[in-house]
Enzyme design. Structure first.
Site, PDB file in Angstrom:
ATOM      1  N   SER A   1       0.836  -1.200   0.000  1.00 49.77           N
ATOM      2  CA  SER A   1       0.000   0.000   0.000  1.00 49.77           C
ATOM      3  C   SER A   1       0.864   1.241   0.000  1.00 49.77           C
ATOM      4  CB  SER A   1      -0.912   0.003   1.227  1.00 49.77           C
ATOM      5  OG  SER A   1      -1.612   1.228   1.302  1.00 49.77           O
TER       6      SER A   1
ATOM      7  N   MET B   1      -8.526   8.920  -0.916  1.00 46.79           N
ATOM      8  CA  MET B   1      -9.461   9.360   0.122  1.00 46.79           C
ATOM      9  C   MET B   1      -9.863  10.813  -0.131  1.00 46.79           C
ATOM     10  SD  MET B   1      -7.467   7.837   3.450  1.00 46.79           S
ATOM     11  CE  MET B   1      -6.602   6.265   3.369  1.00 46.79           C
TER      12      MET B   1
ATOM     13  N   HIS C   1      -7.978   2.029  -4.978  1.00 45.63           N
ATOM     14  CA  HIS C   1      -9.031   1.838  -3.976  1.00 45.63           C
ATOM     15  C   HIS C   1      -9.667   3.192  -3.672  1.00 45.63           C
ATOM     16  CE1 HIS C   1      -9.866   0.716   0.544  1.00 45.63           C
ATOM     17  NE2 HIS C   1     -10.978   0.838  -0.163  1.00 45.63           N
TER      18      HIS C   1
ATOM     19  N   GLY D   1      -9.345   4.803   6.291  1.00 46.40           N
ATOM     20  CA  GLY D   1      -9.056   6.209   6.500  1.00 46.40           C
ATOM     21  C   GLY D   1      -7.655   6.502   6.971  1.00 46.40           C
ATOM     22  N   PHE D   2      -7.062   5.560   7.706  1.00 53.35           N
ATOM     23  CA  PHE D   2      -5.725   5.771   8.245  1.00 53.35           C
ATOM     24  C   PHE D   2      -4.947   4.464   8.234  1.00 53.35           C
ATOM     25  CE2 PHE D   2      -8.414   8.976  10.199  1.00 53.35           C
ATOM     26  CZ  PHE D   2      -7.680  10.128  10.023  1.00 53.35           C
TER      27      PHE D   2
ATOM     28  N   GLY E   1      -3.926  -3.850   8.621  1.00 50.30           N
ATOM     29  CA  GLY E   1      -3.259  -4.593   9.675  1.00 50.30           C
ATOM     30  C   GLY E   1      -2.617  -5.883   9.209  1.00 50.30           C
TER      31      GLY E   1
ATOM     32  N   GLY F   1       0.666  -2.245   4.174  1.00 49.20           N
ATOM     33  CA  GLY F   1       1.353  -0.967   4.141  1.00 49.20           C
ATOM     34  C   GLY F   1       2.503  -0.852   5.105  1.00 49.20           C
ATOM     35  N   SER F   2       2.206  -0.416   6.325  1.00 45.95           N
ATOM     36  CA  SER F   2       3.253  -0.066   7.273  1.00 45.95           C
ATOM     37  C   SER F   2       4.184  -1.238   7.576  1.00 45.95           C
ATOM     38  CB  SER F   2       2.636   0.468   8.573  1.00 45.95           C
ATOM     39  OG  SER F   2       1.688  -0.451   9.100  1.00 45.95           O
TER      40      SER F   2
END
Length: 215
Positions: free
Chosen positions: A7, A36, A65, A141-142, A176, A196-197
């Protein structure tokens, strides 16, 4: 084999072109691009002009997305920008069926996404047209949120629904995702992991992606 879609929301936005090249060299299958609008979700990210600017940097699949209201308004712009898959939320305001039809008319792959608290039955009206179902395992959103534990159960139910159509419908999961939660999602029937992270924090992203593909 699972498809890995880093991501770009977790990338360094000051050098997105370089970050896109990085995930491509690391062996990613897709680039997951979160859009977003500050209305459907309380955050604002990128638009079609950024995706268009990124497109020359890699021939990787662009998985766009759309976390936006009334997405049919912008489907053509994101298709023209170079998106390969365009996913819209079933919970968004506007004519979501028309958005899916527009994506297909433009020759792109269409996806429907559902939030963690949305029942899987919300996808049923779209099963005859979509190419992908995106299961959100965090509230959109985050980035950096914890994985919702109802994710694998929803993936399993959607896998069965998709398979009964006789059509090829990919199940993607976003939110997650790490080595452990990713494995649980794959076991439940997921085809695509949007992460992502966790991935962007890896010192050796190529090794991590290679490991995921062997899970």
């Amino acid at each position: 084999m699972v498809l890995v879609a880093p991501s770009m929301l977790s990338a360094d936005f000051s050098k997105l072109g370089e970050e896109l090249k990085k995930i491509t060299v690391a062996g990613a299958d897709w680039a997951h691009l979160d859009v977003m609008d500050g209305m459907f979700v309380p955050n604002i990210t990128i638009g079609p002009s950024v995706i268009k600017a990124l497109r020359p940097h890699s021939d990787i699949v662009f998985d766009t997305h759309l976390m936006i209201e009334d997405p049919v308004r912008y489907v053509k712009e994101f298709a023209d920008a170079g998106s390969d898959y365009i996913t819209v939320h079933v919970e968004a305001k506007g004519d979501i069926s028309a958005a899916v039809d527009k994506i297909k008319e433009l020759g792109k792959k269409a996806g429907i996404s559902i939030n963690p608290d949305t029942p899987v039955s919300a996808v049923e009206p779209f099963l005859d047209r979509i190419d992908l179902i995106l299961v959100m395992t965090v509230q959109p959103g985050f980035g950096g949120q914890l994985f919702r534990e109802n994710g694998p159960e929803k993936i399993s139910a959607l896998r069965k629904m998709a398979d009964t159509t006789g059509r090829e419908i990919l199940i993607s999961v976003d939110g997650g995702i790490n080595r452990d939660t990713g494995k649980r999602c794959i076991d439940a029937g997921a085809d695509v992991l949007a992460a992502g992270s966790y991935l962007f924090k890896q010192q050796d992203m190529a090794e991590e992606i290679s490991l995921w593909k062997r899970m």
